[in-house]
Design an enzyme around this catalytic site. Structure first.
Site, PDB file in Angstrom:
ATOM      1  N   THR A  40       0.825  -1.204   0.000  1.00  0.00           N
ATOM      2  CA  THR A  40       0.000   0.000   0.000  1.00  0.00           C
ATOM      3  C   THR A  40       0.864   1.261   0.000  1.00  0.00           C
ATOM      4  O   THR A  40       0.555   2.244  -0.681  1.00  0.00           O
ATOM      5  CB  THR A  40      -0.920   0.006   1.240  1.00  0.00           C
ATOM      6  OG1 THR A  40      -1.758  -1.144   1.207  1.00  0.00           O
ATOM      7  CG2 THR A  40      -1.782   1.255   1.279  1.00  0.00           C
ATOM      8  N   HIS A  43       2.064   1.953  -3.419  1.00  0.00           N
ATOM      9  CA  HIS A  43       1.001   2.549  -4.238  1.00  0.00           C
ATOM     10  C   HIS A  43       0.894   4.055  -3.960  1.00  0.00           C
ATOM     11  O   HIS A  43       0.751   4.857  -4.888  1.00  0.00           O
ATOM     12  CB  HIS A  43      -0.350   1.890  -3.929  1.00  0.00           C
ATOM     13  CG  HIS A  43      -0.430   0.450  -4.309  1.00  0.00           C
ATOM     14  ND1 HIS A  43       0.221  -0.077  -5.397  1.00  0.00           N
ATOM     15  CD2 HIS A  43      -1.119  -0.581  -3.745  1.00  0.00           C
ATOM     16  CE1 HIS A  43      -0.054  -1.366  -5.496  1.00  0.00           C
ATOM     17  NE2 HIS A  43      -0.855  -1.696  -4.495  1.00  0.00           N
TER      18      HIS A  43
END
Length: 355
Positions: A40, A43
């Site tokens: 995450t 990202h």
């Protein structure tokens, strides 16, 4: 304090000085000892399509996997003390919605995520609600302590309903050898799986070797074997297929193969996130196979954490999990850590608050 901050809606982030967060009445202030990089976080750093649509708070201190020492407590905190060595459950639940009141706090209707909706842990200090603080054994290796949150994902995927009976003595396939997939291999082996198959995308030799170290009986390269994967696994299980499949990759191809591999009446846990919508032949994949399917979101609060604690009480299991941490870097070298992951030279990377 120093922190890694997403200052604008664009790739990258900045190390900058920000105010130390205020501690509310039911919160604690934690001095970060180690924090680890999650997919995450990559990202958010890259500012890909998912991040652009998910992140609304800018500027944002991101990061959510940590361990640290409590240095201040709010006046209404009752069970956490200054000096406690802690980690964090990252789903910040409201405690009042229907899900929270029916023992499903991990999917709270109004949940916020640490490091996504609320400032996170790539910093010298972070604030946590008392409810989300997990006390660690003071002797636990900080590198392991900081990755208990993703380890909890792996445990929840393996045991969505405490279903150890469909693991012990059974054949299990783990599709995807990212850090959580690697952890899942170690988990199902510790739970008594008879034979574990692991598939790895691309040619990530670091992670394929680690899959073997975690206990996989056969590690298959998705790039080299591709469409042959279901045939290989079915043949090596006497034509039966896998009793349990853990889909950890978020690959549409792996999703289809998960149900091809699955023995009729078996169970699939889905943890990998897909970039876009996917299609699946429900008639043959699920209905006619009488498949049981679980979507895995976070960890049961806090049953999964107790299961993680139990697993980590065994030295062999601790050693396996520790070996997934391939690099330790200062916070100031986060970009280097991301590059190591992207170039397939690392598995899990732990960051220390050195600026």
């Amino acid at each position: 304090m120093y922190a890694i901050v997403k200052m604008k809606r664009a790739p990258g982030a900045e190390i900058t000085s920000v105010e130390t967060p205020h501690v509310g009445r039911t919160e604690v202030l934690v001095q970060v000892k180690t924090a680890s990089i999650c997919g995450t976080d990559i990202h958010i750093w890259d500012w890909n399509h998912w991040a652009q649509n998910r992140i609304t708070k800018i500027p944002l201190i991101f990061g959510h996997e940590l361990c640290g020492e409590v240095i201040k407590t709010g006046e209404d905190v009752t069970n956490i003390n200054v000096g406690d060595f802690v980690s964090a459950e990252t789903h910040l639940a409201d405690g009042t919605c229907y899900q929270c009141q029916t023992d499903r706090m991990h999917v709270c209707q109004n949940s916020q995520i640490l490091g996504l909706d609320k400032d996170g842990v790539f910093a010298e200090f972070t604030v946590l609600p008392e409810r989300n603080v997990w006390k660690n054994n003071p002797n636990l290796d900080p590198a392991i302590a900081s990755i208990q949150e993703p380890l909890g994902n792996a445990v929840q995927a393996a045991l969505p309903r405490n279903s150890i009976e469909d693991i012990a003595g059974k054949n299990v396939a783990v599709l995807g050898c990212g850090p959580i997939g690697l952890m899942a291999i170690a988990v199902v082996k510790a739970l008594g799986a008879a034979k574990v198959f692991a598939t790895a995308g691309g040619l990530n030799r670091v992670r394929m070797e680690l899959a073997g170290e975690m206990g996989a009986d056969k590690v298959i390269s998705a790039r080299e074997e591709g469409v042959k994967i279901p045939k290989i696994i079915i043949e090596e299980t006497d034509g039966n297929g896998a009793d349990v499949v853990l889909e950890m990759s978020g690959s549409p191809t792996a999703l289809k193969q998960a149900f091809e591999i699955l023995t009729p009446g078996g169970r699939v846990s889905l943890l990998g996130l897909f970039d876009t919508s996917v299609t699946l032949d429900f008639n043959n994949a699920l209905i006619f196979k009488a498949a049981t399917v679980y979507g895995i979101s976070g960890r049961l609060m806090f049953q999964t954490w107790h299961q993680v604690k139990g697993l980590l009480s065994h030295s062999t299991f601790r050693h396996k999990i520790a070996s997934i941490v391939t690099h330790k870097l200062p916070m100031s070298e986060m970009k280097k850590g991301i590059d190591l992951i992207k170039t397939k030279k690392a598995a899990k990377i732990v960051l220390e608050p050195k600026w």
